[in-house]
Design an enzyme around this catalytic site. Sequence first.
Site, PDB file in Angstrom:
ATOM      1  N   TYR A 179     -43.466  49.223   2.729  1.00 19.70           N
ATOM      2  CA  TYR A 179     -44.748  49.604   2.128  1.00 19.70           C
ATOM      3  C   TYR A 179     -45.844  49.688   3.197  1.00 19.70           C
ATOM      4  O   TYR A 179     -46.501  50.722   3.337  1.00 19.70           O
ATOM      5  CB  TYR A 179     -45.113  48.568   1.076  1.00 19.70           C
ATOM      6  CG  TYR A 179     -46.369  48.842   0.285  1.00 19.70           C
ATOM      7  CD1 TYR A 179     -46.389  49.797  -0.731  1.00 19.70           C
ATOM      8  CD2 TYR A 179     -47.532  48.110   0.516  1.00 19.70           C
ATOM      9  CE1 TYR A 179     -47.544  50.018  -1.482  1.00 19.70           C
ATOM     10  CE2 TYR A 179     -48.688  48.330  -0.238  1.00 19.70           C
ATOM     11  CZ  TYR A 179     -48.683  49.276  -1.230  1.00 19.70           C
ATOM     12  OH  TYR A 179     -49.824  49.499  -1.978  1.00 19.70           O
ATOM     13  N   VAL A 222     -52.467  38.619 -10.645  1.00 18.47           N
ATOM     14  CA  VAL A 222     -53.400  38.526 -11.774  1.00 18.47           C
ATOM     15  C   VAL A 222     -52.655  38.798 -13.084  1.00 18.47           C
ATOM     16  O   VAL A 222     -52.802  38.053 -14.067  1.00 18.47           O
ATOM     17  CB  VAL A 222     -54.597  39.498 -11.598  1.00 18.47           C
ATOM     18  CG1 VAL A 222     -55.561  39.344 -12.763  1.00 18.47           C
ATOM     19  CG2 VAL A 222     -55.317  39.247 -10.286  1.00 18.47           C
ATOM     20  N   GLN A 243     -53.420  30.575   0.224  1.00 17.09           N
ATOM     21  CA  GLN A 243     -53.607  31.958   0.681  1.00 17.09           C
ATOM     22  C   GLN A 243     -54.700  32.613  -0.180  1.00 17.09           C
ATOM     23  O   GLN A 243     -54.824  32.282  -1.358  1.00 17.09           O
ATOM     24  CB  GLN A 243     -52.287  32.761   0.625  1.00 17.09           C
ATOM     25  CG  GLN A 243     -51.708  33.053  -0.739  1.00 17.09           C
ATOM     26  CD  GLN A 243     -50.751  31.981  -1.246  1.00 17.09           C
ATOM     27  OE1 GLN A 243     -50.962  30.792  -1.009  1.00 17.09           O
ATOM     28  NE2 GLN A 243     -49.717  32.375  -1.973  1.00 17.09           N
ATOM     29  N   GLN A 308     -54.496  35.471   4.354  1.00 19.10           N
ATOM     30  CA  GLN A 308     -55.894  35.658   3.932  1.00 19.10           C
ATOM     31  C   GLN A 308     -56.194  37.153   3.855  1.00 19.10           C
ATOM     32  O   GLN A 308     -55.590  37.956   4.584  1.00 19.10           O
ATOM     33  CB  GLN A 308     -56.852  34.975   4.906  1.00 19.10           C
ATOM     34  CG  GLN A 308     -56.633  35.401   6.352  1.00 19.10           C
ATOM     35  CD  GLN A 308     -57.562  34.694   7.321  1.00 19.10           C
ATOM     36  OE1 GLN A 308     -58.376  33.854   6.916  1.00 19.10           O
ATOM     37  NE2 GLN A 308     -57.457  35.024   8.598  1.00 19.10           N
TER      38      GLN A 308
HETATM   39  N1  LIG Z   1     -53.520  48.044  -7.343  1.00 16.33           N
HETATM   40  C1  LIG Z   1     -53.734  47.620  -6.119  1.00 16.33           C
HETATM   41  O1  LIG Z   1     -54.115  46.464  -5.931  1.00 16.33           O
HETATM   42  C2  LIG Z   1     -53.580  48.529  -4.943  1.00 16.33           C
HETATM   43  C3  LIG Z   1     -53.987  48.047  -3.699  1.00 16.33           C
HETATM   44  C4  LIG Z   1     -53.835  48.885  -2.594  1.00 16.33           C
HETATM   45  C5  LIG Z   1     -53.346  50.161  -2.721  1.00 16.33           C
HETATM   46  N2  LIG Z   1     -52.962  50.588  -3.949  1.00 16.33           N
HETATM   47  C6  LIG Z   1     -52.407  51.939  -4.027  1.00 16.33           C
HETATM   48  O2  LIG Z   1     -52.929  52.641  -5.151  1.00 16.33           O
HETATM   49  C7  LIG Z   1     -51.921  53.468  -5.714  1.00 16.33           C
HETATM   50  C8  LIG Z   1     -51.755  53.168  -7.196  1.00 16.33           C
HETATM   51  O3  LIG Z   1     -51.399  51.808  -7.365  1.00 16.33           O
HETATM   52  P1  LIG Z   1     -51.269  51.123  -8.805  1.00 16.33           P
HETATM   53  O4  LIG Z   1     -51.706  49.737  -8.669  1.00 16.33           O
HETATM   54  O5  LIG Z   1     -51.877  51.996  -9.831  1.00 16.33           O
HETATM   55  O6  LIG Z   1     -49.665  51.103  -8.963  1.00 16.33           O
HETATM   56  P2  LIG Z   1     -48.719  51.630 -10.120  1.00 16.33           P
HETATM   57  O7  LIG Z   1     -47.356  51.196  -9.747  1.00 16.33           O
HETATM   58  O8  LIG Z   1     -49.246  51.228 -11.456  1.00 16.33           O
HETATM   59  O9  LIG Z   1     -48.860  53.212 -10.013  1.00 16.33           O
HETATM   60  C9  LIG Z   1     -48.108  54.003  -9.124  1.00 16.33           C
HETATM   61  C10 LIG Z   1     -47.686  55.269  -9.853  1.00 16.33           C
HETATM   62  O10 LIG Z   1     -46.947  56.106  -8.949  1.00 16.33           O
HETATM   63  C11 LIG Z   1     -45.771  56.578  -9.606  1.00 16.33           C
HETATM   64  N3  LIG Z   1     -44.764  56.867  -8.580  1.00 16.33           N
HETATM   65  C12 LIG Z   1     -44.140  56.001  -7.749  1.00 16.33           C
HETATM   66  N4  LIG Z   1     -43.312  56.651  -6.918  1.00 16.33           N
HETATM   67  C13 LIG Z   1     -43.419  57.967  -7.224  1.00 16.33           C
HETATM   68  C14 LIG Z   1     -42.814  59.149  -6.731  1.00 16.33           C
HETATM   69  N5  LIG Z   1     -41.916  59.106  -5.738  1.00 16.33           N
HETATM   70  N6  LIG Z   1     -43.146  60.335  -7.286  1.00 16.33           N
HETATM   71  C15 LIG Z   1     -44.038  60.402  -8.299  1.00 16.33           C
HETATM   72  N7  LIG Z   1     -44.636  59.324  -8.809  1.00 16.33           N
HETATM   73  C16 LIG Z   1     -44.345  58.115  -8.282  1.00 16.33           C
HETATM   74  C17 LIG Z   1     -45.380  55.431 -10.532  1.00 16.33           C
HETATM   75  O11 LIG Z   1     -44.512  55.819 -11.568  1.00 16.33           O
HETATM   76  C18 LIG Z   1     -46.751  54.989 -11.032  1.00 16.33           C
HETATM   77  O12 LIG Z   1     -47.152  55.729 -12.161  1.00 16.33           O
HETATM   78  C19 LIG Z   1     -50.661  53.237  -4.884  1.00 16.33           C
HETATM   79  O13 LIG Z   1     -50.573  54.234  -3.898  1.00 16.33           O
HETATM   80  C20 LIG Z   1     -50.912  51.909  -4.230  1.00 16.33           C
HETATM   81  O14 LIG Z   1     -50.220  51.777  -3.014  1.00 16.33           O
HETATM   82  C21 LIG Z   1     -53.063  49.815  -5.051  1.00 16.33           C
HETATM   83  O1  LIG Z   2     -46.804  34.884  -9.674  1.00 15.32           O
HETATM   84  C1  LIG Z   2     -47.341  35.004  -8.561  1.00 15.32           C
HETATM   85  C2  LIG Z   2     -47.504  36.250  -7.889  1.00 15.32           C
HETATM   86  C3  LIG Z   2     -48.106  36.281  -6.665  1.00 15.32           C
HETATM   87  N1  LIG Z   2     -48.586  35.139  -6.102  1.00 15.32           N
HETATM   88  C4  LIG Z   2     -49.296  35.157  -4.810  1.00 15.32           C
HETATM   89  O2  LIG Z   2     -50.499  35.885  -5.007  1.00 15.32           O
HETATM   90  C5  LIG Z   2     -50.842  36.593  -3.846  1.00 15.32           C
HETATM   91  C6  LIG Z   2     -51.059  38.057  -4.205  1.00 15.32           C
HETATM   92  O3  LIG Z   2     -49.808  38.612  -4.550  1.00 15.32           O
HETATM   93  P1  LIG Z   2     -49.682  40.064  -5.250  1.00 15.32           P
HETATM   94  O4  LIG Z   2     -48.233  40.269  -5.481  1.00 15.32           O
HETATM   95  O5  LIG Z   2     -50.586  40.133  -6.414  1.00 15.32           O
HETATM   96  O6  LIG Z   2     -50.257  41.086  -4.205  1.00 15.32           O
HETATM   97  P2  LIG Z   2     -50.264  41.146  -2.617  1.00 15.32           P
HETATM   98  O7  LIG Z   2     -51.647  40.829  -2.186  1.00 15.32           O
HETATM   99  O8  LIG Z   2     -49.180  40.341  -2.026  1.00 15.32           O
HETATM  100  O9  LIG Z   2     -49.912  42.659  -2.373  1.00 15.32           O
HETATM  101  C7  LIG Z   2     -50.738  43.677  -2.909  1.00 15.32           C
HETATM  102  O10 LIG Z   2     -51.623  44.027  -1.916  1.00 15.32           O
HETATM  103  C8  LIG Z   2     -52.368  45.192  -2.014  1.00 15.32           C
HETATM  104  C9  LIG Z   2     -51.651  46.365  -2.615  1.00 15.32           C
HETATM  105  O11 LIG Z   2     -51.310  47.350  -1.708  1.00 15.32           O
HETATM  106  C10 LIG Z   2     -50.550  46.050  -3.528  1.00 15.32           C
HETATM  107  O12 LIG Z   2     -51.045  46.061  -4.840  1.00 15.32           O
HETATM  108  C11 LIG Z   2     -49.823  44.807  -3.305  1.00 15.32           C
HETATM  109  O13 LIG Z   2     -48.902  45.048  -2.328  1.00 15.32           O
HETATM  110  C12 LIG Z   2     -49.713  36.363  -2.840  1.00 15.32           C
HETATM  111  O14 LIG Z   2     -50.101  35.360  -1.941  1.00 15.32           O
HETATM  112  C13 LIG Z   2     -48.548  35.873  -3.675  1.00 15.32           C
HETATM  113  O15 LIG Z   2     -47.720  34.975  -2.980  1.00 15.32           O
HETATM  114  C14 LIG Z   2     -48.448  33.924  -6.755  1.00 15.32           C
HETATM  115  O16 LIG Z   2     -48.865  32.871  -6.261  1.00 15.32           O
HETATM  116  N2  LIG Z   2     -47.828  33.898  -7.955  1.00 15.32           N
END
Ligand SMILES: NC(=O)c1ccc[n+]([C@@H]2O[C@H](COP(=O)([O-])OP(=O)(O)OC[C@H]3O[C@@H](n4cnc5c(N)ncnc54)[C@H](O)[C@@H]3O)[C@@H](O)[C@H]2O)c1
Ligand SMILES: O=c1ccn([C@@H]2O[C@H](COP(=O)(O)OP(=O)(O)O[C@H]3OC[C@@H](O)[C@H](O)[C@H]3O)[C@@H](O)[C@H]2O)c(=O)[nH]1
Length: 349
Positions: A179, A222, A243, A308
Amino acid sequence: MASNGELHTRTKPPPTPSPLRFSKFFQSNMRILVTGGAGFIGSHLVDKLMENKKNEVIVVDNYFTGSKDNLSRWIGHPRFELIRHDVTEPLLVEVDQIYHLACPASPIFYKYNPVKTIKTNVIGTLNMLGLAKRVGARILFTSTSEVYGDPLVHPQPESYWGNVNPIEDFFIAGVRSCYDEGKRVAETLMFDYHRQHGIEIRVARIFNTYGPRMNIDDGRVVSNFIAQALRGEPLTIQKPGSQTRSFCYVSDLVDGLVRLMEGDNTGPINLGNPGEFTVLELADTVKELINPQVVIKTVENTPDDPRQRKPDITKAKELLGWEPKVKLRDGLSLMEEDFRARLCISKKK
Ligand SMILES: NC(=O)c1ccc[n+]([C@@H]2O[C@H](COP(=O)([O-])OP(=O)(O)OC[C@H]3O[C@@H](n4cnc5c(N)ncnc54)[C@H](O)[C@@H]3O)[C@@H](O)[C@H]2O)c1
Ligand SMILES: O=c1ccn([C@@H]2O[C@H](COP(=O)(O)OP(=O)(O)O[C@H]3OC[C@@H](O)[C@H](O)[C@H]3O)[C@@H](O)[C@H]2O)c(=O)[nH]1
């Protein structure tokens, strides 16, 4: 000169948009492609874009982690189209803007098939850049705070190069680099297409975002804690619990994405809420707000978990006039309502 202050020399002028854009007698709608639009952030972005009657929205999604349910209110709408498509395959559509979000975002999903995650980020982004080049569209890529890896600089400004472990260790199942490195290559491709082909690009580095419509069993912290609190199951803190993460509510994030797309800055720009919490503090808050009886238990963590994370959002404030508004407690309550409805667990009076 990119207006984020950095030089991005283009060797070519930007490709010409569709002739429809210059039509004198027919004011055409803005045609916007959202890849990954059936997912959590994508579906909220679609809601926002559909508010503007001048927008036509096309979603492509392979439904790996997304769902049609997230878009049910728009299916059948004359300005909306939904296509089942995998971005690792080429796509031919005529559009003016591309929000490229397609990629699994939760660690349990992006580690499930790491090679596919890399293909989605690299080949998927190449395909979308090729599309942007052919039709002269502006393209926004959703990168991530994970490009900073386990950061040695705190908070993280965009100028920090990061501390990512690139090694897929054979003996450690499911490390994060598919990723993190996938997103880093995708960023590089975005800037190379900008310099080499003149494509109009925007790169957002999104920090942990939460809100309604997250998959209930998405695995992110969350959604896990809220679902566990509602079901009366122990809140699982992955060690050590100290963390930190910074949690941004989805409506704030979507507002930032649209501002970035509509503005003049290529980015990369951090979009996140600078409020920083330990995972233990998050668990305590969820417990207090949702279910004071629930227990908190400590479980093993996964390798390379960043210790962090907190965005420096100076650039977003200055260049986009953006900063998050929703406080964690308010956002958690909004998410609780959505999870209660989906889990059919009503609030005790
Ligand atoms: N939510 C976060 O905290 C977070 C943080 C950093 C970056 N992002 C980025 O934001 C974007 C959306 O994240 P999200 O939280 O909504 O995740 P999500 O998993 O809910 O949404 C991702 C979507 O992409 C689709 N998808 C995955 N692979 C695909 C493919 N090969 N072709 C077509 N569709 C595909 C999935 O079916 C899904 O609908 C992602 O690129 C993610 O890396 C999210
Ligand atoms: O049940 C759980 C899940 C997660 N965690 C902790 O919570 C923290 C956050 O974990 P998450 O899985 O929510 O997300 P992360 O911060 O590791 O990764 C995220 O970062 C940014 C985005 O790109 C992605 O949405 C995701 O990869 C981590 O330290 C993890 O160890 C728990 O303590 N308990």
